[in-house]
Design an enzyme around this catalytic site. Structure first.
Site, PDB file in Angstrom:
ATOM      1  CB  CYS A  42     -14.148   2.595 -20.248  1.00  0.00           C
ATOM      2  SG  CYS A  42     -15.585   3.642 -20.097  1.00  0.00           S
ATOM      3  CG  HIS A 308     -13.972   6.481 -23.028  1.00  0.00           C
ATOM      4  ND1 HIS A 308     -14.266   5.143 -22.875  1.00  0.00           N
ATOM      5  CD2 HIS A 308     -12.676   6.536 -23.472  1.00  0.00           C
ATOM      6  CE1 HIS A 308     -13.214   4.419 -23.216  1.00  0.00           C
ATOM      7  NE2 HIS A 308     -12.228   5.230 -23.578  1.00  0.00           N
TER       8      HIS A 308
END
Ligand SMILES: [Zn+2]
Length: 361
Positions: A42, A308
């Site tokens: 990510c 994330h």
């Protein structure tokens, strides 16, 4: 073929056929392609989405202009980047896999093929540097032909590329010896400005900038050698922007390392979406009062090694904001762009044009 820096008829043809191949439906989705997560990638996806929202950069690759500048011997990353930008920009698929790009970059830097989270800022700097190395050309005219002061000569590199043209700025440090008051200056180029965060709860981007550009005193181990005094002395240092870049990237230093102690600052940092004024930090001589508008954000959620990353990018075609969470792409209201998770901020001093329009050169 005569070598020249402006676009050649060949470039133009590539550009034109590219535009003709797009039908109206796919045009709506240009630049709105999700990226599959290949196992903790990510950080990579968020950075790539931000780069894909910078029209002048995308245009440079889409138009085929990069081919003439490309150094074949270290051109793999730039070539893979060009193909990826084309796939992401053309919008034929809802979501694509950045597998080839990752494997090419992983051959050079194995950390990026490991299935562990990496720092988005380090990845961004790595990519920009690889692109610069592959596309740079030495610029003799700039070095010999103008009447630049010694200040510029020392600070600015003699090699230019699309990366330096868009992202490179220059910091100028005034260093004053506190014993004899002699001031010397030192220049340094930058592509990303890493800003300290002066509060744990909430502050503004301007507070971070004030903190970065405030005068600092160098003592103890950080003393400077003063050539006038001939010894090490305490000194006062003040940074200014000598040359402001077209695109300025801020890295908010949320990750705080003090020896073995690590923590993340969750400070809510308020940043303007438009009209960011950098002129208070620019050397008066070089001040042109540029106002910067936000065009992309990398967010980091969660803690240090896990966490994330997502991106918010302003879409050049629709002027709407979109959230890019790996494969998931969704429109978001402008009010949601302000996020306490912001980690990297991309500002531009010029409005972008849509990359598929042929050049007017
Ligand atoms: Zn001195």
């Amino acid at each position: 073929m005569a070598s020249q820096s402006t676009s050649t008829p060949d470039d133009f043809n590539i550009f034109y056929s590219l535009e003709e191949s797009n039908n109206e439906t796919s045009q709506l989705y240009q630049g709105l392609t999700g990226l599959r997560n290949l196992g903790n990638t990510c950080y990579m996806n968020a950075v790539l989405q931000c780069l894909c929202s910078i029209s002048p950069l995308v245009e440079y690759f889409l138009s085929g202009k990069y081919v003439t500048a490309l150094h074949k011997e270290n051109g793999e990353v730039a070539t893979a980047f060009a193909y990826l930008m084309a796939d992401m920009w053309l919008g034929e698929f809802e979501c694509i896999s950045p597998e080839v790009f990752r494997s090419v970059i992983g051959d050079l830097c194995p950390a990026f093929t490991k299935k562990t989270q990496q720092d988005a800022q380090e990845f961004l700097i790595y990519v920009l540097n690889e692109l610069h190395e592959a596309l740079k050309k030495s610029c003799k005219r700039r070095c010999y032909g103008n009447t630049s002061t010694s200040r510029e000569d020392r600070g600015t590199g003699s090699e230019t590329s699309i990366i330096t043209q868009l992202f490179e700025g220059q910091l100028s440090y005034d260093i004053t010896c506190l014993a004899c008051q002699t001031t010397t200056d030192k220049n340094e180029v930058f592509t990303v400005l890493s800003l300290p965060i002066p509060s744990e709860s909430a502050c503004s981007l301007q507070d971070c900038l004030e903190c970065f550009f405030q005068q600092d005193t160098l003592t103890w181990n950080n003393q400077i050698h003063c050539s006038f005094c001939g010894t090490k002395q305490d000194a006062a240092v003040k940074a200014n922007i000598g040359k402001a870049p077209k695109m300025v990237i801020f890295h908010l230093k949320r990750f705080d390392y003090q020896g073995s102690y690590k923590r993340k600052l969750g400070t809510n940092i308020y940043y303007p979406l438009s009209n960011l004024d950098l002129s208070p930090y620019i050397y008066p001589l070089f001040r042109k009062n540029p106002k910067y508008n936000l065009c992309a954000v990398v967010n980091h959620f969660g803690y240090l090694d896990g966490g994330h990353y997502t991106a918010f990018c302003k879409h050049t075609l629709s002027q709407n904001w979109y959230s890019f969470d790996d494969a998931q792409v969704s429109e978001i209201p402008q009010a949601s762009v302000q996020s306490a998770a912001a980690y990297l901020l991309f500002y531009s001093c010029k409005a972008f044009s849509v990359p598929t329009k042929p050049h007017k050169y």
